[in-house]
Structure formats: structure tokens, C-alpha cells
Scaffold this active site. Structure first.
Site, PDB file in Angstrom:
ATOM      1  N   GLY A  32       4.484  -0.373  -5.457  1.00 56.27           N
ATOM      2  CA  GLY A  32       5.418  -1.436  -5.082  1.00 56.27           C
ATOM      3  C   GLY A  32       6.497  -0.861  -4.194  1.00 56.27           C
ATOM      4  O   GLY A  32       7.053   0.208  -4.500  1.00 56.27           O
ATOM      5  N   TYR A  61      -3.286  -5.505  -7.093  1.00 54.64           N
ATOM      6  CA  TYR A  61      -3.993  -5.459  -5.817  1.00 54.64           C
ATOM      7  C   TYR A  61      -5.079  -4.395  -5.867  1.00 54.64           C
ATOM      8  O   TYR A  61      -4.985  -3.404  -6.590  1.00 54.64           O
ATOM      9  CB  TYR A  61      -3.053  -5.323  -4.626  1.00 54.64           C
ATOM     10  CG  TYR A  61      -2.451  -4.001  -4.273  1.00 54.64           C
ATOM     11  CD1 TYR A  61      -3.120  -3.094  -3.454  1.00 54.64           C
ATOM     12  CD2 TYR A  61      -1.151  -3.694  -4.667  1.00 54.64           C
ATOM     13  CE1 TYR A  61      -2.522  -1.905  -3.063  1.00 54.64           C
ATOM     14  CE2 TYR A  61      -0.545  -2.515  -4.281  1.00 54.64           C
ATOM     15  CZ  TYR A  61      -1.236  -1.613  -3.481  1.00 54.64           C
ATOM     16  OH  TYR A  61      -0.640  -0.446  -3.094  1.00 54.64           O
ATOM     17  N   ARG A  98       4.181  -8.317   5.525  1.00 51.69           N
ATOM     18  CA  ARG A  98       2.827  -8.256   4.989  1.00 51.69           C
ATOM     19  C   ARG A  98       2.054  -9.475   5.494  1.00 51.69           C
ATOM     20  O   ARG A  98       2.237 -10.594   5.002  1.00 51.69           O
ATOM     21  CB  ARG A  98       2.846  -8.230   3.465  1.00 51.69           C
ATOM     22  CG  ARG A  98       3.447  -6.978   2.861  1.00 51.69           C
ATOM     23  CD  ARG A  98       2.551  -5.770   3.091  1.00 51.69           C
ATOM     24  NE  ARG A  98       3.029  -4.605   2.359  1.00 51.69           N
ATOM     25  CZ  ARG A  98       3.844  -3.688   2.837  1.00 51.69           C
ATOM     26  NH1 ARG A  98       4.310  -3.815   4.081  1.00 51.69           N
ATOM     27  NH2 ARG A  98       4.200  -2.648   2.111  1.00 51.69           N
ATOM     28  N   LYS A 153      11.562   2.583  13.267  1.00 52.37           N
ATOM     29  CA  LYS A 153      10.618   3.673  13.023  1.00 52.37           C
ATOM     30  C   LYS A 153       9.410   3.506  13.937  1.00 52.37           C
ATOM     31  O   LYS A 153       8.859   2.415  14.034  1.00 52.37           O
ATOM     32  CB  LYS A 153      10.183   3.668  11.566  1.00 52.37           C
ATOM     33  CG  LYS A 153      11.322   3.771  10.554  1.00 52.37           C
ATOM     34  CD  LYS A 153      10.848   3.443   9.152  1.00 52.37           C
ATOM     35  CE  LYS A 153      10.426   1.979   9.020  1.00 52.37           C
ATOM     36  NZ  LYS A 153       9.897   1.647   7.690  1.00 52.37           N
ATOM     37  N   GLY A 167       6.349   5.534  13.836  1.00 53.25           N
ATOM     38  CA  GLY A 167       5.269   6.375  13.352  1.00 53.25           C
ATOM     39  C   GLY A 167       5.436   7.847  13.650  1.00 53.25           C
ATOM     40  O   GLY A 167       6.455   8.471  13.339  1.00 53.25           O
ATOM     41  N   ALA A 168       4.412   8.430  14.289  1.00 54.68           N
ATOM     42  CA  ALA A 168       4.407   9.860  14.587  1.00 54.68           C
ATOM     43  C   ALA A 168       5.346  10.234  15.722  1.00 54.68           C
ATOM     44  O   ALA A 168       5.540  11.418  16.009  1.00 54.68           O
ATOM     45  CB  ALA A 168       2.985  10.303  14.920  1.00 54.68           C
ATOM     46  N   ALA A 225      12.151   8.218  14.909  1.00 52.80           N
ATOM     47  CA  ALA A 225      12.949   7.088  14.435  1.00 52.80           C
ATOM     48  C   ALA A 225      14.279   7.072  15.171  1.00 52.80           C
ATOM     49  O   ALA A 225      14.857   8.118  15.459  1.00 52.80           O
ATOM     50  CB  ALA A 225      13.184   7.181  12.934  1.00 52.80           C
ATOM     51  N   ALA A 272       4.737   5.732   3.045  1.00 57.38           N
ATOM     52  CA  ALA A 272       5.589   6.590   3.876  1.00 57.38           C
ATOM     53  C   ALA A 272       6.852   5.866   4.324  1.00 57.38           C
ATOM     54  O   ALA A 272       7.926   6.473   4.420  1.00 57.38           O
ATOM     55  CB  ALA A 272       4.804   7.090   5.083  1.00 57.38           C
ATOM     56  N   ASP A 282       8.476   3.562   2.666  1.00 56.31           N
ATOM     57  CA  ASP A 282       9.389   3.521   1.520  1.00 56.31           C
ATOM     58  C   ASP A 282      10.073   4.874   1.347  1.00 56.31           C
ATOM     59  O   ASP A 282      11.268   4.949   1.055  1.00 56.31           O
ATOM     60  CB  ASP A 282       8.620   3.173   0.245  1.00 56.31           C
ATOM     61  CG  ASP A 282       7.833   1.883   0.369  1.00 56.31           C
ATOM     62  OD1 ASP A 282       8.290   0.971   1.075  1.00 56.31           O
ATOM     63  OD2 ASP A 282       6.751   1.803  -0.238  1.00 56.31           O
TER      64      ASP A 282
END
Length: 342
Positions: free
Chosen positions: A52, A108, A185, A240, A242-243, A246, A271, A273
Site C-alpha cells: 500500500g 490485489y 492509478r 520525478k 525515473g532513471a 528529480a 520506489a 513511495d
């Protein structure tokens, strides 16, 4: 109206505990997953875990030495007890989790495929979907410095949406900074319906986390500056990418960008979170913006290198050494194969 709910065993939180620093609110579910690469329809066994977004953030903050509490509802069932036990084991307070005798704990299921893992939700009508604005009325939340929410919660039900709107508008925890992770989501609500709601909730928060890819999908914003222009309300927006890295965009301050260190990715789930928890830990510790972003990256690296939703974290001394890395050294930082426990 939701049925009356009971509290979990109060012995999970010692009497006389000091006030919380961070309160997180949202649904945590039991996760079922077959072996990697094994399609669900052919699986004979599944692994049971817990996941979660908001409890993940609380768990990382607790492991980083902060007093965190998770506010939610679970069903009066084995899954609910497993969820509460799992979150408490991370050092998170769970005395503000209620047990709902009339609704189940959400679930889930992961379905690994050749190129990606599909997710199947069984959370409609769950206990957590019956959360409402009363969840933030408990006096034990007094004194919290941060209230962390995500864009998952308003997608669960009308009462959950009212809870998040109440949090960002009425500010029921006086003095608390409101942190909001957009966390769209698509399986809960399509971008077309989610976009205006998430933009409004984010713009009324103090600190916003959003992925560049989801901001583009939701609002058509192609770069961090465009995201900031769309969200003028928060004190800080963290975008953010990703690779890549940020970017923190504070009001009336030049944007600050910190690249992502190299790391071997085992599982990307969780990641975001972890990054949010690292950034919030830096904020609580009074670190500057560069170090907050660095700490977010370092905690996220722990999640990326783990197959679980909530990875162990190294001692603070390990983080401290890397937070003070010179700019050139940080840009070349490679955490691939590095064991952070030392």
C-alpha cells in the site's frame, strides 16, 4: 453509513507513546503473486505479501528513525490482521487503524507476463473504501508535522474523496504540512476523469510528488517547469523522472535538479513511495533541497534493489556519507551491486 468499527489490539502501540511526526492515510492490501514469469492462470502456488502506497511511506520513515502512524480501515478477516501486523512490524503506529466487521480487506493479484506484470484489483467495497473525513478527527494526530496523502485514495469512493478534499482544504491537523503524491492509478480511474480532480487536490497541498510521465499523461505537461506552472499553489512540487533524476521546484526559487544514481533494478514497485519517504525524512531533519532529493534517490534505490514493496534501509551513517558527496561524485555515483547494510 459505514458500520461501527473496532480498533485493532491496542497492545500494538505502547501507552504513552510520543506524538507522531508523520501521519499517512490510505488503503493497504494483501498481495498475491505467483513465481516470477509464471502466468497466474497456470500457477499452483502464490506468495502472500502486503502492499500500500501510504503505509509504504510510513514504513520507510519509521525505518529512517521517524515516528509515523498509518490511518486506515481493514476488514475483520485474516487478511486485515496480516496487513496490520505487517505495517506494525516496520515500526509504524497502527492504533488509528479501525477494523470494519462489515467489509473485507482489499486484495490485489499480480499476473506476470513476458514483458510486463498485470495487476488485478479486488478492492471495490473494501473496508478502506469506507474511510471518511472522520478518520482525521482523532486527537492522537495532534502535533503531527506532516500529513501524507496520495491520489489513490480519492479514486476508491465518494467518502474517500471527501476525506482527501477535507485534508487539503480544511486542514484538520493544524500546523501539519500536507504532502500529496499524485500516484495516478489508471485501473481505478481513467486519466480523463482523474486529471481535474488530481490537479485540484495537488494544487491545494503544500508539497506535491508527481512522475513526469504521469504528469504528461494527465495534464500534457512536457517538463518540470510546465508542471510547476500548472500547479502554482504548493510551496514545493517535486517532479520525478525515473532513471534521469528529480527536480524540486519551490515557489520563487530556481529549480533544483539531482540526477538518479545508477542502480540495478530488481522490482520498480514501491520506489516512488520510498523516494517520497526519503524526501520527507530530509525535510523533517532540516536538510537543504539538494540533500532532500539525494535522500529520496538513496531510499528509492533500496526499493529498486528489492523484490518487496518495502525494503530494509541501511544505517543513517551510510546515507550521511553519500549525502555529502561532491557534485561531480554524485553524478557518477553507481550503486549497482553496492550492499548498503555496511
Amino acid at each position: 453509513m459505514p458500520a461501527p468499527a473496532a480498533r485493532p489490539d491496542p497492545t500494538t502501540t505502547p501507552a504513552g507513546s510520543p506524538p507522531v511526526e508523520v501521519a499517512t492515510v490510505g488503503e493497504t492490501m494483501v498481495v498475491l503473486c505467483p513465481a516470477p514469469g509464471e502466468p497466474l492462470e497456470h500457477a499452483e502456488r502464490v506468495a502472500v505479501s502486503v502492499g500500500g502506497a501510504e503505509s509504504n511511506v510510513a514504513g520507510y520513515l519509521a525505518r529512517l528513525g521517524h515516528r509515523a502512524t498509518w490511518v486506515s480501515r481493514v476488514g475483520d478477516d485474516p487478511f486485515g490482521r496480516a496487513v496490520v501486523r505487517h505495517v506494525a512490524a516496520a515500526g509504524v503506529r497502527v492504533d488509528l487503524v479501525t477494523v470494519d466487521p462489515a467489509a473485507p480487506t482489499g486484495l490485489y493479484v499480480k499476473d506476470p507476463g513476458r514483458t510486463a506484470t498485470a495487476v488485478h484489483y479486488y478492492r471495490a467495497g473494501s473496508a478502506a473504501s469506507r474511510l471518511d473525513r472522520g478518520a482525521l478527527a482523532d486527537p492522537r494526530l495532534a502535533g503531527a508535522r506532516v500529513l501524507h496523502l496520495s491520489g489513490i485514495t480519492p479514486a476508491l469512493s465518494a467518502s474517500c474523496r471527501a476525506l482527501v478534499e477535507h485534508a487539503v482544504t480544511d486542514r484538520p491537523l493544524p500546523g501539519a504540512l500536507v504532502s500529496f503524491d499524485v500516484n495516478h492509478r489508471a485501473r481505478l480511474w481513467p486519466a480523463q476523469s482523474a486529471a481535474p480532480v488530481l490537479r485540484d487536490l495537488a494544487d491545494r497541498s503544500d508539497l506535491v510528488f508527481v512522475g513526469q510521465d504521469e504528469a504528461d499523461a494527465l495534464w500534457g505537461t512536457a517538463d518540470p517547469v510546465a508542471v510547476r506552472r500548472l500547479l502554482p499553489g504548493p510551496e514545493t512540487v517535486v517532479v520525478k523522472d525515473g532513471a534521469v533524476g528529480a527536480t524540486a521546484l519551490r515557489r520563487d526559487v530556481e529549480p533544483v535538479f539531482v540526477p538518479t544514481p545508477r542502480v540495478a533494478v530488481v522490482e520498480p514497485v514501491g520506489a516512488g513511495d520510498a523516494f517520497a519517504a526519503g524526501y520527507l525524512a530530509g525535510l523533517l531533519r532540516g536538510l537543504d533541497t539538494v540533500r532532500r532529493l539525494r535522500l529520496g534517490h538513496l531510499v528509492a534505490a533500496q526499493a529498486l534493489g528489492s523484490s518487496g514493496d518495502n525494503a530494509p534501509v541501511p544505517p543513517w551513517a551510510w546515507f550521511g556519507r553519500l549525502l555529502d558527496t561532491p557534485v561531480e561524485g554524485w553524478s557518477a555515483l553507481d550503486l549497482t551491486g553496492v550492499r548498503a547494510e555496511g
